[in-house]
Motif scaffolding. Structure first.
Motif, mmCIF file in Angstrom:
data_model
loop_
_atom_site.group_PDB
_atom_site.id
_atom_site.type_symbol
_atom_site.label_atom_id
_atom_site.label_comp_id
_atom_site.label_asym_id
_atom_site.label_seq_id
_atom_site.Cartn_x
_atom_site.Cartn_y
_atom_site.Cartn_z
ATOM 1 N N ALA A 10 1.201 26.315 -11.874
ATOM 2 C CA ALA A 10 0.600 24.967 -11.760
ATOM 3 C C ALA A 10 -0.891 24.657 -11.246
ATOM 4 O O ALA A 10 -1.679 24.268 -11.832
ATOM 5 N N ALA A 11 -1.260 25.384 -10.192
ATOM 6 C CA ALA A 11 -2.460 25.534 -9.516
ATOM 7 C C ALA A 11 -3.312 26.539 -10.301
ATOM 8 O O ALA A 11 -3.095 27.637 -10.537
ATOM 9 N N PRO A 12 -4.600 26.077 -10.646
ATOM 10 C CA PRO A 12 -5.524 26.968 -11.533
ATOM 11 C C PRO A 12 -5.657 28.287 -10.779
ATOM 12 O O PRO A 12 -5.710 28.198 -9.412
ATOM 13 N N ALA A 13 -5.673 29.527 -11.254
ATOM 14 C CA ALA A 13 -6.184 30.615 -10.586
ATOM 15 C C ALA A 13 -7.708 30.851 -10.213
ATOM 16 O O ALA A 13 -8.409 30.185 -10.953
ATOM 17 N N ILE A 14 -8.129 31.366 -9.214
ATOM 18 C CA ILE A 14 -9.478 31.181 -8.927
ATOM 19 C C ILE A 14 -10.151 32.635 -9.372
ATOM 20 O O ILE A 14 -9.429 33.757 -8.815
ATOM 21 N N ALA A 15 -10.819 32.700 -10.155
ATOM 22 C CA ALA A 15 -11.452 34.080 -10.670
ATOM 23 C C ALA A 15 -12.768 34.377 -9.900
ATOM 24 O O ALA A 15 -13.252 33.223 -9.648
ATOM 25 N N ARG A 16 -12.921 35.586 -9.505
ATOM 26 C CA ARG A 16 -14.183 35.863 -8.859
ATOM 27 C C ARG A 16 -15.263 36.675 -10.027
ATOM 28 O O ARG A 16 -14.819 37.519 -10.690
ATOM 29 N N VAL A 17 -16.387 35.912 -10.352
ATOM 30 C CA VAL A 17 -17.407 36.597 -11.129
ATOM 31 C C VAL A 17 -18.488 37.238 -10.404
ATOM 32 O O VAL A 17 -19.134 36.512 -9.668
ATOM 33 N N ASP A 18 -18.600 38.537 -10.425
ATOM 34 C CA ASP A 18 -19.776 39.124 -9.874
ATOM 35 C C ASP A 18 -20.796 39.156 -10.800
ATOM 36 O O ASP A 18 -20.666 39.859 -12.308
ATOM 37 N N LEU A 19 -22.225 38.648 -10.694
ATOM 38 C CA LEU A 19 -23.193 38.798 -11.606
ATOM 39 C C LEU A 19 -24.242 39.657 -11.265
ATOM 40 O O LEU A 19 -24.886 39.529 -9.772
ATOM 41 N N THR A 20 -24.539 40.663 -11.627
ATOM 42 C CA THR A 20 -25.538 41.561 -11.062
ATOM 43 C C THR A 20 -26.955 41.769 -12.307
ATOM 44 O O THR A 20 -26.706 41.886 -13.468
ATOM 45 N N ARG A 21 -27.989 41.290 -11.943
ATOM 46 C CA ARG A 21 -29.220 41.446 -12.741
ATOM 47 C C ARG A 21 -29.864 42.863 -12.655
ATOM 48 O O ARG A 21 -30.082 43.201 -11.668
ATOM 49 N N LEU A 22 -29.744 43.432 -13.838
ATOM 50 C CA LEU A 22 -30.241 44.880 -14.168
ATOM 51 C C LEU A 22 -31.678 44.553 -14.637
ATOM 52 O O LEU A 22 -32.113 43.539 -14.955
ATOM 53 N N ARG A 23 -32.491 45.644 -14.599
ATOM 54 C CA ARG A 23 -33.736 45.866 -15.035
ATOM 55 C C ARG A 23 -33.748 45.220 -16.522
ATOM 56 O O ARG A 23 -34.749 44.276 -17.007
ATOM 57 N N ALA A 24 -32.881 45.472 -17.560
ATOM 58 C CA ALA A 24 -32.838 45.425 -18.737
ATOM 59 C C ALA A 24 -31.624 44.356 -19.253
ATOM 60 O O ALA A 24 -31.564 44.137 -20.495
ATOM 61 N N GLY A 25 -31.095 44.011 -18.303
ATOM 62 C CA GLY A 25 -30.050 42.676 -18.698
ATOM 63 C C GLY A 25 -29.055 42.205 -17.612
ATOM 64 O O GLY A 25 -29.503 42.395 -16.233
ATOM 65 N N LEU A 26 -27.979 41.503 -17.858
ATOM 66 C CA LEU A 26 -26.988 40.929 -16.752
ATOM 67 C C LEU A 26 -25.824 41.616 -17.030
ATOM 68 O O LEU A 26 -25.181 41.865 -18.131
ATOM 69 N N LEU A 27 -25.261 42.204 -15.868
ATOM 70 C CA LEU A 27 -23.883 42.730 -15.718
ATOM 71 C C LEU A 27 -23.021 41.978 -15.221
ATOM 72 O O LEU A 27 -23.209 41.270 -14.288
ATOM 73 N N LEU A 28 -21.914 41.508 -15.829
ATOM 74 C CA LEU A 28 -20.979 40.644 -15.435
ATOM 75 C C LEU A 28 -19.672 41.051 -15.421
ATOM 76 O O LEU A 28 -19.051 41.861 -16.117
ATOM 77 N N ARG A 29 -18.785 40.617 -14.307
ATOM 78 C CA ARG A 29 -17.734 41.153 -14.020
ATOM 79 C C ARG A 29 -16.463 40.235 -13.551
ATOM 80 O O ARG A 29 -17.254 39.160 -12.747
ATOM 81 N N LEU A 30 -15.597 40.032 -14.396
ATOM 82 C CA LEU A 30 -14.599 38.952 -13.659
ATOM 83 C C LEU A 30 -13.348 39.330 -13.346
ATOM 84 O O LEU A 30 -12.523 40.184 -13.866
ATOM 85 N N ARG A 31 -12.971 39.016 -12.109
ATOM 86 C CA ARG A 31 -11.572 39.553 -11.582
ATOM 87 C C ARG A 31 -10.807 38.490 -11.145
ATOM 88 O O ARG A 31 -11.225 37.494 -10.718
ATOM 89 N N LEU A 32 -9.313 38.512 -11.303
ATOM 90 C CA LEU A 32 -8.558 37.648 -11.408
ATOM 91 C C LEU A 32 -6.970 38.135 -11.307
ATOM 92 O O LEU A 32 -6.730 39.059 -11.792
ATOM 93 N N SER A 33 -6.360 37.211 -10.449
ATOM 94 C CA SER A 33 -4.869 37.648 -10.293
ATOM 95 C C SER A 33 -4.190 36.480 -10.559
ATOM 96 O O SER A 33 -4.394 35.297 -9.636
#
Ligand SMILES: [Zn+2]
Ligand SMILES: [Zn+2]
Length: 170
Positions: A37-60
């Motif tokens: 019933a309660a929404p899960a909380i995801a952790r999103v890590d955003l890393t700026r690289l020289r040529a782009g953006l790296l995104l990682r989503l973790r969730l249980s």
């Protein structure tokens, strides 16, 4: 929605953002599965690289619905660890590798990403436990609770002809 530009990430910098993810109702074979019933909380890590953006989503979280074998409520834990990459100047034709589908301009739709990832991580069979005994096909008794008096399943009879062959019976 995460506004990536507001994080003002310089190359080499990273930031973690928490996003609530509501699991959509997933219907499989006419049966509805949903999340807690309660929404899960995801952790999103955003890393700026020289040529782009790296995104990682973790969730249980967990998927809740009837057990495939015994129809009792099953709660199946699901852990997500997904990555996406958005190139600053994606090469034409290299779309899937260099473009994040959940990024629209500077807005990252983490809620949709998380929900999609949960659907992808959905097990083929939802079971209340790995060794669930299921229901008796003859009388419907939940065999996790008690045994029934029915004869063994007829499926064993497929060995009958072979047995007859070996023993010479007709
Ligand atoms: Zn079960
Ligand atoms: Zn039975």
């Amino acid at each position: 929605m995460i506004d990536v530009s507001r994080l003002r990430l310089e190359p080499g910098e990273a930031r973690a953002v928490e996003v609530p993810i509501a699991l959509p109702v997933i219907t499989i074979g006419g049966v509805d599965y949903t999340g807690p019933a309660a929404p899960a909380i995801a952790r999103v890590d955003l890393t700026r690289l020289r040529a782009g953006l790296l995104l990682r989503l973790r969730l249980s979280t967990a998927i809740i619905g009837p057990c495939h074998r015994c129809l009792e409520e099953a709660v199946v834990p699901v852990t997500i660890d997904a990555s996406e990459y958005q190139a600053e100047h994606p090469e034409p034709g290299a779309e899937s590798e260099e473009v994040c589908d959940y990024l629209e301009g500077d807005d990252l739709d983490a809620a949709t990403w998380g929900a999609d990832a949960i659907v992808l991580a959905m097990p083929l069979k939802i079971l209340c436990r790995a060794d669930c005994a299921g229901l008796c096909p003859s009388c419907g008794t939940n065999l996790n609770e008690r045994p029934c008096q029915c004869p063994p399943p007829a499926a064993d009879d497929r060995w009958g002809p072979l047995r007859d062959l070996v023993t010479g019976e007709d």
